[in-house]
Design a protein around this motif. Structure first.
Motif, short mmCIF file in Angstrom:
data_model
loop_
_atom_site.label_atom_id
_atom_site.label_comp_id
_atom_site.label_asym_id
_atom_site.label_seq_id
_atom_site.Cartn_x
_atom_site.Cartn_y
_atom_site.Cartn_z
N GLN A 142 74.53 29.47 -68.86
CA GLN A 142 74.60 29.18 -67.43
C GLN A 142 74.00 30.33 -66.66
OE1 GLN A 142 78.51 28.76 -65.79
NE2 GLN A 142 77.74 28.29 -63.75
N GLY A 194 74.50 31.92 -63.72
CA GLY A 194 75.51 31.86 -62.69
C GLY A 194 75.77 33.14 -61.95
N ASN A 195 75.32 34.27 -62.47
CA ASN A 195 75.59 35.48 -61.71
C ASN A 195 74.30 36.20 -61.37
OD1 ASN A 195 75.00 37.72 -63.51
ND2 ASN A 195 76.80 37.15 -64.68
N GLN A 221 74.20 30.86 -56.19
CA GLN A 221 75.08 29.98 -55.41
C GLN A 221 74.79 28.51 -55.73
OE1 GLN A 221 77.78 30.85 -53.35
NE2 GLN A 221 78.11 28.67 -53.76
N ASN A 248 73.52 27.24 -58.46
CA ASN A 248 74.01 26.91 -59.80
C ASN A 248 75.52 26.71 -59.79
OD1 ASN A 248 71.98 26.85 -62.08
ND2 ASN A 248 71.30 28.66 -60.97
N SER A 249 76.23 27.52 -59.04
CA SER A 249 77.68 27.38 -58.93
C SER A 249 78.03 26.06 -58.25
CB SER A 249 78.25 28.56 -58.15
OG SER A 249 79.63 28.42 -57.97
N ASP A 250 77.33 25.74 -57.17
CA ASP A 250 77.56 24.48 -56.45
C ASP A 250 77.28 23.28 -57.35
OD1 ASP A 250 78.16 26.03 -54.22
OD2 ASP A 250 76.22 25.65 -53.24
N ASP A 284 80.06 22.87 -59.92
CA ASP A 284 81.25 22.32 -59.25
C ASP A 284 81.11 20.83 -58.96
OD1 ASP A 284 82.43 24.83 -59.26
OD2 ASP A 284 81.97 25.25 -57.15
#
Length: 166
Positions: free
Chosen positions: A68, A70-71, A106, A108-110, A113
């Motif tokens: 992922q 993600g950061n 952001q 990727n996080s969205d 989710d």
């Protein structure tokens, strides 16, 4: 490795080899059982045939085989220098701005989710900006549409990996 060597691998070795291309166990099993392949076209055809029989759980299993993004620290390293990118797969990437990296993290996080699986895209030749544009374009989709999009991207990825393998 060439096709003859692939055909001669033990079941265990072939399973490990195909897992490097796609981590969906049903796809891997189908590929192992389909050997021997008479040529590269037969290999590609079987890969598509095995993928066409996949269900949502198979797709998710395949997606989970990807890291992922993600950061922001991971993204900084990934897009720091085009010469450092894995296997030259993203050769057209320029230095990404800090804002693009933040927006990618952001997004990727969205995406995770919203859909419950990571953003999958065949990244070959795509810059950070292009990746962000693709992510943002796909984010409004519904889950069924996005699952189909991600599955098609996964298909592109395993074809690239099969080509590198042989």
């Amino acid at each position: 490795m060439n096709l003859e060597q692939l055909n001669r691998l033990s079941v265990e070795e072939a399973t490990h080899t195909f897992m490097q291309c796609c981590t969906a166990s049903s796809w891997v099993e189908a590929m192992v059982l389909a050997r021997p392949f008479i040529d590269e076209q037969a290999l590609a055809y079987q890969a598509d045939l095995a993928w066409a029989g996949s269900i949502e759980a198979d797709y998710i299993e395949a997606f989970e085989g990807h890291p992922q993004i993600g950061n922001v620290d991971t993204l900084r390293k990934k897009y720091a220098n085009t010469k450092e990118l894995a296997s030259g797969e993203q050769s057209s990437v320029n230095h990404a701005s800090e804002q693009v990296l933040l927006d990618l993290a952001q997004g990727n996080s969205d995406y995770l989710d919203k859909f419950g699986f990571i953003f999958i895209v065949c990244a070959t030749g795509k810059s950070a900006e292009q990746m962000l544009a693709l992510l943002l374009a796909r984010l409004p989709n519904n889950k069924i549409t996005e699952l189909a999009n991600a599955a098609q991207e996964q298909r592109k990825i395993f074809h690239l990996r099969l080509n590198k393998l042989i």
